[in-house]
Design a protein around this motif. Structure first.
Motif, mmCIF file in Angstrom:
data_model
loop_
_atom_site.group_PDB
_atom_site.id
_atom_site.type_symbol
_atom_site.label_atom_id
_atom_site.label_comp_id
_atom_site.label_asym_id
_atom_site.label_seq_id
_atom_site.Cartn_x
_atom_site.Cartn_y
_atom_site.Cartn_z
ATOM 1 N N PRO A 38 0.824 -1.213 0.000
ATOM 2 C CA PRO A 38 0.000 0.000 0.000
ATOM 3 C C PRO A 38 0.858 1.264 0.000
ATOM 4 N N GLY A 60 -5.317 0.155 -0.372
ATOM 5 C CA GLY A 60 -4.234 0.780 -1.128
ATOM 6 C C GLY A 60 -3.479 1.834 -0.345
ATOM 7 N N ALA A 68 -6.449 7.271 -3.657
ATOM 8 C CA ALA A 68 -5.656 6.074 -3.915
ATOM 9 C C ALA A 68 -5.686 5.700 -5.398
ATOM 10 N N LEU A 118 -2.419 5.396 -7.703
ATOM 11 C CA LEU A 118 -2.054 4.056 -8.140
ATOM 12 C C LEU A 118 -2.367 3.794 -9.607
#
Length: 363
Positions: A13, A38, A325, A329
């Motif tokens: 994460p 995450g 997130a 990501l």
């Protein structure tokens, strides 16, 4: 802008450093970060030993440090910095994080002026980094419900939007939020006003005129504690916004009047109270009892049974950090861009000038 995925432990994460563990940090940011797939809460910055103990009790794996210097000394071990410290620190800490090549989330207000917010946004864009503003009230249950009603054309053309964030706190609590020092960026105009103005802009678009009345009513208070803002939107909608610590009888949270119908909703979204009580996101999060649903109709007061119950969409604060997130990501969109926050600060600055000079300010 979208987020540039930072380098982090493969398959692990994103590691989050949280600056500040007062109300914003402990009640809102830390629990929501910890609940987000995450993300992991890596470090909390607070010089208060009691708050350090509180953070470690709540999150046993978290590190605690006493100063931002200690956090930034470990910048290479972090993937995101969240700034939930007093308002006057937002700009310098956000700038420092961006210069350390770290994406940033900043609690509202992102800055004291729109110019400062736009400078931060430019720096983030120059460095290809996410700069997001925590405008959590975009995920309040009543706001989500109203957005749906507008999208469904249930109200027709909206003519007037009334929004109230009122409290009954006849005695000042003190602290920087109620300080009269302009450097502290305190007072309700910038505190609760940041929420109601942001919501009005998201719903009804840019503003052309601002009128405001701002008063210090409580004995011993230094900053505004009873403020009214009237906005004229380019779309023709008129927004009347109230923020107060001196409301002995609380008005409806929303009263929205359109060409077909009106929507009236009382009471606050339950998520803040749940977080304060130690509840955490999970099944049933953000749901509201049917007795508290707003009313949709025309021709009669909801107090006397007018209109129909309008089911309240569950509030969803976790959606904010889920979007952060995803931005980092996967390169998804920023949930609240700093330039949007700068537009709201234009309105807040105009409101402050209007209240001071007794004039309508054109934007």
């Amino acid at each position: 802008m979208t987020g540039t995925p930072p380098a982090h432990a493969p398959g692990g994460p994103l590691r989050v450093g949280l600056v500040g563990y007062g109300l914003a940090g402990s009640v809102f940011h830390a629990p929501l970060i910890a609940a987000t797939e995450g993300l992991t809460l890596d470090t909390v910055v607070t010089s208060n030993p009691e708050r350090q103990r509180q953070a470690r009790a709540e999150f046993p794996d978290v590190r605690t440090v006493a100063s931002p210097d200690e956090l930034f000394d470990r910048a290479a071990e972090l993937d995101l910095v969240v700034i939930a410290s007093p308002n006057k620190t937002h700009v310098p800490l956000a700038k420092r994080a961006l210069e350390a090549s770290l994406p940033v989330v900043v609690d509202k207000p992102v800055a004291g002026t729109a110019a400062e917010a736009r400078e931060l946004a430019a720096l983030a864009e120059e460095r290809g980094l996410l700069l997001s503003v925590f405008q959590n009230r975009r995920w309040d249950n009543d706001f989500l419900t109203l957005r749906d009603l507008i999208a469904e054309d249930a109200l027709g053309d909206v003519w007037r939007f009334e929004s109230r964030f009122e409290r009954w706190r006849p005695k000042p609590k003190g602290g920087w939020r109620e300080s009269g020092d302009p450097a502290e960026i305190g007072g309700l105009l910038y505190d609760l006003g940041s929420h109601v103005v942001d919501q009005a802009l998201v719903l009804f678009g840019p503003v052309t005129q601002v009128y405001a009345e701002s008063v210090v009513r409580r004995a011993g208070a230094e900053a505004d504690d009873d403020t009214f803002i009237a906005l004229t939107h380019a779309s023709g909608v008129r927004s009347h916004l109230y923020v107060s610590s001196t409301a002995a009888q609380l008005g409806p949270r929303f009263r929205v009047l359109g060409s077909k119908a009106g929507y009236v909703k009382h009471g606050l979204d339950p998520q803040e109270a749940a977080l304060r009580e130690g509840a955490r996101p999970g099944p049933g999060w953000g749901e509201e009892d049917e007795a508290l649903w707003g009313r949709l109709g025309s021709g009669e007061s909801p107090v006397t049974g007018g209109g129909d119950a309008a089911p309240t969409v569950p509030g969803d604060y976790p959606a904010y950090y889920a979007a952060v997130a995803k931005a980092l990501l996967e390169g998804g969109p920023n949930p609240v861009d700093a330039r949007e926050a700068a537009d709201a600060l234009d309105v807040l600055e105009a409101a402050r000038r209007s209240a001071r000079d007794g004039v309508v300010v054109a934007l």
